[in-house]
Design a protein around this motif. Sequence first.
Motif, PDB file in Angstrom:
ATOM      1  N   LYS A  95      -1.821  16.798   2.002  1.00 41.33           N
ATOM      2  CA  LYS A  95      -1.710  15.381   1.667  1.00 41.33           C
ATOM      3  C   LYS A  95      -0.331  15.071   1.068  1.00 41.33           C
ATOM      4  CE  LYS A  95      -3.889  11.767  -1.142  1.00 41.33           C
ATOM      5  NZ  LYS A  95      -4.936  11.471  -2.168  1.00 41.33           N
ATOM      6  N   THR A  96       0.123  15.937   0.158  1.00 43.36           N
ATOM      7  CA  THR A  96       1.430  15.738  -0.466  1.00 43.36           C
ATOM      8  C   THR A  96       2.548  15.775   0.566  1.00 43.36           C
ATOM      9  OG1 THR A  96       0.759  16.632  -2.612  1.00 43.36           O
ATOM     10  CG2 THR A  96       3.098  16.771  -2.069  1.00 43.36           C
ATOM     11  N   VAL A  97       2.533  16.793   1.418  1.00 39.38           N
ATOM     12  CA  VAL A  97       3.602  16.964   2.397  1.00 39.38           C
ATOM     13  C   VAL A  97       3.629  15.784   3.378  1.00 39.38           C
ATOM     14  CG1 VAL A  97       4.380  18.384   4.336  1.00 39.38           C
ATOM     15  CG2 VAL A  97       3.685  19.467   2.195  1.00 39.38           C
ATOM     16  N   LYS A  98       2.478  15.305   3.774  1.00 37.48           N
ATOM     17  CA  LYS A  98       2.423  14.182   4.719  1.00 37.48           C
ATOM     18  C   LYS A  98       3.121  12.946   4.153  1.00 37.48           C
ATOM     19  CE  LYS A  98      -0.801  11.419   7.479  1.00 37.48           C
ATOM     20  NZ  LYS A  98      -2.222  11.198   7.853  1.00 37.48           N
ATOM     21  N   THR A  99       2.816  12.617   2.898  1.00 41.44           N
ATOM     22  CA  THR A  99       3.459  11.464   2.270  1.00 41.44           C
ATOM     23  C   THR A  99       4.936  11.719   2.023  1.00 41.44           C
ATOM     24  OG1 THR A  99       1.384  10.796   1.219  1.00 41.44           O
ATOM     25  CG2 THR A  99       3.412   9.935   0.254  1.00 41.44           C
ATOM     26  N   ALA A 100       5.267  12.943   1.609  1.00 40.97           N
ATOM     27  CA  ALA A 100       6.662  13.286   1.310  1.00 40.97           C
ATOM     28  C   ALA A 100       7.548  13.158   2.549  1.00 40.97           C
ATOM     29  CB  ALA A 100       6.735  14.704   0.748  1.00 40.97           C
ATOM     30  N   VAL A 101       7.081  13.636   3.688  1.00 40.00           N
ATOM     31  CA  VAL A 101       7.873  13.550   4.918  1.00 40.00           C
ATOM     32  C   VAL A 101       8.078  12.089   5.314  1.00 40.00           C
ATOM     33  CG1 VAL A 101       7.871  14.071   7.391  1.00 40.00           C
ATOM     34  CG2 VAL A 101       7.259  15.844   5.743  1.00 40.00           C
ATOM     35  N   ARG A 102       7.085  11.285   5.113  1.00 41.67           N
ATOM     36  CA  ARG A 102       7.227   9.848   5.416  1.00 41.67           C
ATOM     37  C   ARG A 102       8.283   9.215   4.506  1.00 41.67           C
ATOM     38  NH1 ARG A 102       3.423   6.752   8.110  1.00 41.67           N
ATOM     39  NH2 ARG A 102       3.991   4.545   8.197  1.00 41.67           N
ATOM     40  N   MET A 103       8.251   9.552   3.235  1.00 40.07           N
ATOM     41  CA  MET A 103       9.245   9.029   2.298  1.00 40.07           C
ATOM     42  C   MET A 103      10.657   9.458   2.700  1.00 40.07           C
ATOM     43  SD  MET A 103       7.111   9.768  -1.213  1.00 40.07           S
ATOM     44  CE  MET A 103       8.338   9.201  -2.375  1.00 40.07           C
ATOM     45  N   ALA A 127       0.832  -1.209   0.000  1.00 39.64           N
ATOM     46  CA  ALA A 127       0.000   0.000   0.000  1.00 39.64           C
ATOM     47  C   ALA A 127       0.863   1.254   0.000  1.00 39.64           C
ATOM     48  CB  ALA A 127      -0.930  -0.005   1.210  1.00 39.64           C
ATOM     49  N   ARG A 128       1.944   1.237   0.777  1.00 32.94           N
ATOM     50  CA  ARG A 128       2.822   2.406   0.831  1.00 32.94           C
ATOM     51  C   ARG A 128       3.549   2.603  -0.497  1.00 32.94           C
ATOM     52  NH1 ARG A 128       1.054   5.849   4.632  1.00 32.94           N
ATOM     53  NH2 ARG A 128       0.956   4.853   6.687  1.00 32.94           N
ATOM     54  N   ALA A 129       3.960   1.531  -1.153  1.00 30.72           N
ATOM     55  CA  ALA A 129       4.630   1.658  -2.446  1.00 30.72           C
ATOM     56  C   ALA A 129       3.704   2.308  -3.467  1.00 30.72           C
ATOM     57  CB  ALA A 129       5.095   0.290  -2.943  1.00 30.72           C
ATOM     58  N   ILE A 130       2.427   1.913  -3.442  1.00 28.29           N
ATOM     59  CA  ILE A 130       1.464   2.523  -4.365  1.00 28.29           C
ATOM     60  C   ILE A 130       1.252   3.993  -4.018  1.00 28.29           C
ATOM     61  CG2 ILE A 130      -0.959   2.494  -5.085  1.00 28.29           C
ATOM     62  CD1 ILE A 130      -0.857  -0.586  -4.743  1.00 28.29           C
ATOM     63  N   GLU A 131       1.175   4.299  -2.716  1.00 36.96           N
ATOM     64  CA  GLU A 131       1.037   5.694  -2.283  1.00 36.96           C
ATOM     65  C   GLU A 131       2.233   6.536  -2.743  1.00 36.96           C
ATOM     66  OE1 GLU A 131       1.058   8.249   1.934  1.00 36.96           O
ATOM     67  OE2 GLU A 131       0.788   6.075   1.957  1.00 36.96           O
ATOM     68  N   PHE A 132       3.438   6.003  -2.559  1.00 41.48           N
ATOM     69  CA  PHE A 132       4.642   6.733  -2.961  1.00 41.48           C
ATOM     70  C   PHE A 132       4.709   6.871  -4.480  1.00 41.48           C
ATOM     71  CE2 PHE A 132       7.028   5.000   1.032  1.00 41.48           C
ATOM     72  CZ  PHE A 132       6.195   5.753   1.843  1.00 41.48           C
ATOM     73  N   TYR A 133       4.345   5.788  -5.183  1.00 43.63           N
ATOM     74  CA  TYR A 133       4.341   5.838  -6.655  1.00 43.63           C
ATOM     75  C   TYR A 133       3.390   6.908  -7.168  1.00 43.63           C
ATOM     76  CZ  TYR A 133       2.649   4.808 -11.320  1.00 43.63           C
ATOM     77  OH  TYR A 133       2.237   4.949 -12.618  1.00 43.63           O
TER      78      TYR A 133
END
Length: 965
Positions: free
Chosen positions: A624-632, A338-344
């Motif tokens: 939403k973008t920043v939340k995923t970006a910081v996790r990456m 799920a995270r790979a799809i989110e990052f992709y």
Amino acid sequence: MQTQQDSSTSATTIPPHNNNDAELKATAPGQLRVIKRNGSVVPYTDDKISVAITKAFLAVEGGNAAASTRIHETVAKLTDQVSATFKRRMPSGGTIHIEEIQDQVELALMRSGEHKIARGYVLYRAARAEERSQLAPVGEKIHPSIRVKHADGSESPLDLGRLEFIVQEACEGLQDVSAQAVQDEALKSLYNGVPEDEVNTSLVITARAMVEKEHNYSLVTARLLLDKLRAEALSFLNIAQSATQHDMSIYYPQALPIYLAKGAELELLDPRLASEYDVAALGEAIKPERDMQFHYLGLQTLYDRYFIHSNEVRIELPQIFFMRVAMGLAMNEEDRNARAIEFYDLLSSFDYMSSTPTLFNAGTLRPQLSSCYLTTVPDDLHGIYGAIQDNAMLSKFAGGLGNDWTPVRGLGAYIKGTNGKSQGVVPFLKVVNDTAVAVNQGGKRKGAVCAYLESWHIDIEEFLELRKNTGDDRRRTHDMNTANWIPDLFMKRVFQDGEWTLFSPNDVPDLHDLYGKAFEERFEHYEELTRKGEVKLYKRVKAGDLWRKILSMLFETGHPWITFKDPCNLRSPQQHIGVVHSSNLCTEITLNTNKDEIAVCNLGSVNLAQHTGDSGLDLVKLEKTVKTAVRMLDNVIDINYYSVPQAKNSNFKHRPVGLGLMGFQDALYKQHIPYSSDEAVEFADRSMEAISYYAIKSSSDLAAERGSYQSYEGSLWSRGILPIDSVGILAEERGADYIEVDRSETLDWAGLRATVKSQGMRNSNVMAIAPTATIANITGVSQSIEPTYQNLYVKSNLSGEFTVVNPYLVKDLKARGLWDAVMVNDLKYYEGSVNKIDRIPDDLKALYATAFEVEPRWLVDAASRRQKWLDQAQSLNLYIAGASGKKLDITYRMAWYRGLKTTYYLRALAASSTEKSTVSQGSMNKVSSQSAAPKAAATASAAEPQAAPVPLACSLDDPDCEACQ
């Protein structure tokens, strides 16, 4: 008026497919060849052009004796110009269609002022074209059938049906482009026996040449390049010999598992990508339509430098590339699929892009994903060469370096172990320079390092001259960068026209670790010791004189960059456990270093243009973008390969990341806000406030999930002091008379302070604005926070020359009926500036002002508004037209006064260069051999500087020069 043997053969003659073999055998390797209208190929010769031009003159002027001498001389000159054009474009040889030669003859006649001759030539060409069309049978194409030579030596007829489909598919959904025009022009470059790969090259080059007339051809060109890439990758993976974009919804899911298995077999990919993911689900999650959003420059950049290859064959397709990076970053996640799809989804949408090292190496066997490394060099021989070895190891695996050299004793200092005297810092920097040249970044980018020295170091004056082209070359570093680490006390002395004292660090060992009031007190104490004779090695100078020398060298050589020690430390969240001794290669990272810790930062950038519309920022999407970006970014720390133990120690202890932005200029264009305006400064403030707010919140939420970083307790975060609050610390320490920073805010910062104190922080540092030179090219937006350099310019790379044009300008000019061929020529003449084109309205001139037309105060003001929200710094290039000592003095004093932590390159044009300036490609990060700005050019009293070529920042044209992103 024929050129190159075209007079005797009818356009409808269809030769046998091998009719040109004998002629081609006579053509030497590397020679230019001409494709005639009948499809045959002949060697290129000047004499046919001379004859054609002579006939044109004689037809208009006659053959009297008075005219013959002028005609002969003019024809020779024009022939040389035409030939030089093709030899410059194709130095290794190549094929040219006869129509292109005639186009160049016509252009040469016009440029030389021979308008009557040119008109006659045009009319003659039109008449001959009409004759050829009359001779052609009804329903038959003008161009004869062409056979294509395949890699195995076999030949087959050119599949015109597929060619037409590929071109039509490339133009699908785009306005103001013509598939027929691309196809017709491309066919002119094809000939019997043409190699198969040259068919696609012809399409790409044809579409690329049309970009200056219509920006959407950049998308067309990228889509045509995709056809080559699809054939290359899919055939390697044994899936298909070729495919259309419409086929990729079937082929992408098939390709992903084969690619992962093949990559692991070739030891190019981590085998866990194939074994520990639900590859079928990830394949179905791929969105083939996102291939269509690439502009040519972006896809060509990925093709040339990023896609994984085997024996120079690309085995990676664009969406598989993004999925590979996403899978690499999700490796340690609990629900990694799920995270790979989110990052992709985030990467492939262009809403956010990871930095270049992450894109290079995620999912590979050695995932060196970090961008920047900062080191402090100790004052002993073993430590110095150990630091140089660390440089080599870090550079080998694609990292940009910032070295703090201030602790190393200066020239003339006593060495107890040998009872001798030190040669100072400079000889060691020569070794560092040569190491950076010898060890490049993974064979993909040049090694890049910046040396920092504090302004009180006794070697500072020689340090300032390291990039000069004159003097002892053994004490020069032509390939590395330098930066001046300036304490606030020095700037105060400059303002006060006071004296400044230079010391050797072994005599004042604690100065380098002090800042603010503590530094001022200790510095004045050591000055008193010099007066008492207790410190022997020192030098007293006028602070203003040293400041002028700094500016003079900056103007003349582009170095050293000006960075400010006190704001970097006084506003550092980590001041409870260490000192920021320098910044990094691109001056945006401000992290602690010591002998046991090499600071590491992991970078990525939000594409601000993707989050901005006519009405401003889309805050919901941005969050939403920043939340995923910081996790990456946080994941990078755990996955990263560390080539030296001090880097791993530091990164795991403090977990710093650097979320930045790009596309700031695009975001302004979308809102019709000129860069030189209060509205732009306000947008800089509000957009950075939102990114800062969501980034801090995201890191705090990660802390609730994963735990705070090890050294959190005692940090500014733990005390409820956020970056906006630390401005007050700087003001208190520096003094209210020496700082002016806007402190307005609009979001719920009180609530966020409470959240951070309750949940903690996952990362010691969260934000830094890097230059983004390469990833901005990939996503097709303006770099970082930069103003537009030119609205139209010609880019050169290994594939040739092509035009890059500002799409926002084109759109606005079209809306007002002003976009035409004359406008294109005007923009070329004025080198991308709209300022002197009379028919462009004033509001568009303001909106599309280029970098040197934006007063530097607007750059500084916007940067000041961003800086208050940043826990690190920003790579801020300063553009100064009509550069004088006074302008430089005012600009850099203002940068310090407005609370900036660092500045990056000075991009300056001397006063006499601003009327019509050019930039030499590839020289922006080098010292010009002609640089000779006198010292007086950078003095505050100088009225106007001498004209001197000034090295600019890393080339806008050449991603290789930028080492962070």
